[in-house]
Design a protein around this motif. Structure first.
Motif, mmCIF file in Angstrom:
data_model
loop_
_atom_site.group_PDB
_atom_site.id
_atom_site.type_symbol
_atom_site.label_atom_id
_atom_site.label_comp_id
_atom_site.label_asym_id
_atom_site.label_seq_id
_atom_site.Cartn_x
_atom_site.Cartn_y
_atom_site.Cartn_z
ATOM 1 N N CYS A 118 0.805 -1.227 0.000
ATOM 2 C CA CYS A 118 0.000 0.000 0.000
ATOM 3 C C CYS A 118 0.838 1.277 0.000
ATOM 4 N N ASP A 119 0.154 2.410 -0.210
ATOM 5 C CA ASP A 119 0.810 3.725 -0.235
ATOM 6 C C ASP A 119 -0.028 4.740 0.554
ATOM 7 N N PRO A 120 -0.179 4.544 1.867
ATOM 8 C CA PRO A 120 -1.160 5.353 2.618
ATOM 9 C C PRO A 120 -0.831 6.850 2.602
ATOM 10 N N HIS A 146 -5.304 8.032 2.331
ATOM 11 C CA HIS A 146 -6.481 7.944 3.176
ATOM 12 C C HIS A 146 -7.200 6.616 3.014
ATOM 13 N N ASP A 147 -7.406 6.205 1.772
ATOM 14 C CA ASP A 147 -8.166 4.962 1.567
ATOM 15 C C ASP A 147 -7.305 3.728 1.846
ATOM 16 N N ASP A 148 -5.986 3.851 1.653
ATOM 17 C CA ASP A 148 -5.101 2.743 2.067
ATOM 18 C C ASP A 148 -5.186 2.557 3.580
ATOM 19 N N ALA A 149 -5.238 3.679 4.307
ATOM 20 C CA ALA A 149 -5.351 3.592 5.767
ATOM 21 C C ALA A 149 -6.639 2.855 6.145
ATOM 22 N N GLY A 190 3.819 6.222 -4.037
ATOM 23 C CA GLY A 190 2.599 6.389 -4.835
ATOM 24 C C GLY A 190 1.936 7.702 -4.467
ATOM 25 N N ASN A 191 0.970 7.620 -3.548
ATOM 26 C CA ASN A 191 0.260 8.835 -3.152
ATOM 27 C C ASN A 191 1.221 9.917 -2.668
ATOM 28 N N GLN A 192 2.273 9.487 -2.010
ATOM 29 C CA GLN A 192 3.358 10.393 -1.616
ATOM 30 C C GLN A 192 4.672 9.620 -1.758
ATOM 31 N N ILE A 244 -4.953 15.139 -3.590
ATOM 32 C CA ILE A 244 -5.982 14.289 -2.969
ATOM 33 C C ILE A 244 -5.611 13.903 -1.535
ATOM 34 N N HIS A 245 -4.313 13.696 -1.277
ATOM 35 C CA HIS A 245 -3.905 13.145 0.026
ATOM 36 C C HIS A 245 -3.091 14.123 0.872
ATOM 37 N N GLY A 246 -2.796 15.307 0.326
ATOM 38 C CA GLY A 246 -2.085 16.325 1.096
ATOM 39 C C GLY A 246 -0.578 16.155 1.094
ATOM 40 N N PRO A 274 -2.538 -5.479 -3.586
ATOM 41 C CA PRO A 274 -1.885 -4.193 -3.837
ATOM 42 C C PRO A 274 -2.925 -3.077 -3.938
ATOM 43 N N THR A 275 -2.659 -1.989 -3.209
ATOM 44 C CA THR A 275 -3.567 -0.839 -3.276
ATOM 45 C C THR A 275 -2.806 0.431 -3.656
ATOM 46 N N GLY A 276 -1.647 0.241 -4.258
ATOM 47 C CA GLY A 276 -0.865 1.366 -4.772
ATOM 48 C C GLY A 276 -0.322 0.981 -6.137
ATOM 49 N N LEU A 330 -6.285 -6.547 -6.704
ATOM 50 C CA LEU A 330 -5.681 -5.215 -6.682
ATOM 51 C C LEU A 330 -6.716 -4.117 -6.864
ATOM 52 N N MET A 331 -6.439 -2.987 -6.185
ATOM 53 C CA MET A 331 -7.205 -1.786 -6.485
ATOM 54 C C MET A 331 -6.430 -1.017 -7.546
ATOM 55 N N GLY A 332 -7.083 -0.838 -8.674
ATOM 56 C CA GLY A 332 -6.452 -0.079 -9.750
ATOM 57 C C GLY A 332 -7.253 -0.249 -11.024
ATOM 58 N N ALA A 347 -7.418 6.587 -17.595
ATOM 59 C CA ALA A 347 -6.451 5.862 -16.757
ATOM 60 C C ALA A 347 -6.626 6.210 -15.284
ATOM 61 N N GLU A 348 -6.376 5.202 -14.474
ATOM 62 C CA GLU A 348 -6.491 5.345 -13.014
ATOM 63 C C GLU A 348 -5.073 5.530 -12.444
ATOM 64 N N PHE A 349 -4.974 6.238 -11.323
ATOM 65 C CA PHE A 349 -3.677 6.626 -10.749
ATOM 66 C C PHE A 349 -2.707 5.452 -10.559
ATOM 67 N N ASN A 350 -3.127 4.413 -9.830
ATOM 68 C CA ASN A 350 -2.187 3.332 -9.476
ATOM 69 C C ASN A 350 -1.581 2.678 -10.726
ATOM 70 N N GLY A 362 -11.433 -2.023 -9.684
ATOM 71 C CA GLY A 362 -11.114 -0.706 -10.237
ATOM 72 C C GLY A 362 -12.203 0.321 -9.977
ATOM 73 N N LEU A 363 -12.098 1.412 -10.700
ATOM 74 C CA LEU A 363 -12.972 2.555 -10.440
ATOM 75 C C LEU A 363 -14.447 2.259 -10.713
ATOM 76 N N ASP A 364 -14.727 1.333 -11.647
ATOM 77 C CA ASP A 364 -16.139 0.998 -11.921
ATOM 78 C C ASP A 364 -16.824 0.610 -10.619
ATOM 79 N N VAL A 376 -14.070 5.557 -1.579
ATOM 80 C CA VAL A 376 -13.026 5.023 -0.695
ATOM 81 C C VAL A 376 -12.550 3.707 -1.323
ATOM 82 N N HIS A 377 -11.594 3.878 -2.232
ATOM 83 C CA HIS A 377 -11.226 2.800 -3.156
ATOM 84 C C HIS A 377 -10.643 1.548 -2.482
ATOM 85 N N ASP A 378 -9.552 1.765 -1.721
ATOM 86 C CA ASP A 378 -8.691 0.626 -1.383
ATOM 87 C C ASP A 378 -9.324 -0.455 -0.503
ATOM 88 N N PRO A 379 -10.149 -0.099 0.481
ATOM 89 C CA PRO A 379 -10.743 -1.182 1.277
ATOM 90 C C PRO A 379 -11.662 -2.085 0.460
#
Ligand code: BDR
Ligand code: CA
Length: 319
Positions: A9-11, A13-16, A38-40, A81-83, A124-126, A150-152, A164-167, A189-191, A239-242
């Motif tokens: 993961c790449d926490p 928010h949603d990875d957390a 990833g996110n950071q 998105i994640h600061g 995998p969520t990143g 995987l989330m992606g 295209a999706e970020f991951n 994925g996003l769907d 909230v994708h990753d969970p």
């Protein structure tokens, strides 16, 4: 028997939230957490993962830091998105666990090769950099992993570009290798994840639990809501990753169908697109599937149950 997973993961928010769900669910045995840039940046997301572990009371689980940058491309983070921290919103506690000394890819190889074949699920969520590196280090993991969930990606929608999706798009070469490897891959994925919206009712129900992890999750969702409103025009954030973890817990809350999936690595306008062939029944032997529909009510039920099950680890410690 709980399902053994490695959460990569790449926490985030949603990875957390994925970590809270995994640790709080009796159906899951968390055998390791690996981090990926990833996110950071890798240092920030690794620190965030350890902070979430402290909030959730995760113990006895190795955490290993992984790839700092994609296989071939420069680092691209999702700060809007994640600061700046990658996990803006709540105050993050100081981590209290030591990192495993191994690189995440080596940790994945060692863990999969030491386990009974067919017992470890990779979640995998990143970006898929660590997974691709692990496959390179030891190709035999492909035949030993139970499944990759995987989330992606997305069959019909993107977020980092129109298609295209970020991951996937930040490390398309890694993603292409993972989808083409021949193991079973479920693409959450996003769907699907755009149906996992943290509505006001959901966030209120989380807060109602009243514990440290619940407050933490509520603060995460407040920041995530504001960011998604401003940057992406969503009223409530997906909230994708969970969702990937939820599929492992209970596949019946998701409708997934087999379909060939390829990742675009060269398109001028389509880089990182997951090209899902939905034209007809998947050819015999197709090992990839795409998740399309979520039972959102049952999904949030799992998340709430998990957060409740975490109790109040920081308070309990002080006592
Ligand atoms: C994915 O990108 C990241 O920003 C989220 O953590 C999630 O894994 C959604 O596109
Ligand atoms: Ca993520």
């Amino acid at each position: 028997m709980p399902t053994k997973i490695i959460l990569d993961c790449d926490p985030g928010h949603d990875d957390a939230m994925a970590l809270l769900l995994a640790w709080g669910s009796p159906e899951i045995e968390l055998v390791g957490v690996t981090t990926v840039g990833g996110n950071q940046t890798i240092d920030k997301v690794t620190r965030n993962a350890l902070a979430v572990a402290r909030v959730a009371g995760i113990h006895g689980v190795p955490f290993a830091k992984g790839a700092a940058h994609p296989l071939l491309r420069p680092v691209e983070v999702a700060e809007e998105i994640h600061g700046a921290s990658g996990l803006d919103g709540p105050v993050l506690p100081e981590p209290d666990i030591e990192l495993d000394p191994r690189h995440a890819a080596q940790f994945i190889v060692d863990t999969v090769m030491a386990a009974e074949p067919g017992t470890i699920t990779l979640v995998p969520t990143g970006p898929l950099t660590n997974i691709a590196l692990a496959m390179r280090l030891e190709p035999a993991i492909v035949g030993r992993v139970r499944e990759v969930v995987l989330m992606g990606g997305g069959a019909r929608v993107g977020n980092w570009s129109p298609v295209a999706e970020f991951n996937i798009v930040v490390d398309p070469e890694a993603a292409a290798a993972v989808f083409a490897a021949g193991w079973t891959v479920t693409m959450v994925g996003l769907d699907l994840t755009h149906q996992a919206l943290a509505t006001d009712e959901v966030v209120a129900a989380i807060r109602e639990i009243g514990t440290g992890p619940a407050r933490f999750a509520g603060e995460l969702m407040d920041f995530f809501t504001a960011a998604y409103r401003e940057v992406a025009g969503f009223d409530h954030p997906p909230v994708h990753d969970p969702c990937a973890v939820a599929y492992v817990i209970d596949p019946t809350i998701v409708r997934a169908i087999p379909a060939p999936i390829a990742v675009e690595t060269r398109g001028e306008h389509t880089l990182g697109m997951t090209v899902v062939d939905l034209r007809g029944p998947a050819p015999e032997g197709t090992r990839t599937q795409v998740a399309l529909e979520l039972d959102a009510e049952r999904f949030w039920g799992l998340v709430l149950d998990a957060i409740r099950a975490l109790g109040d680890p920081l308070v309990e410690r002080v006592d």
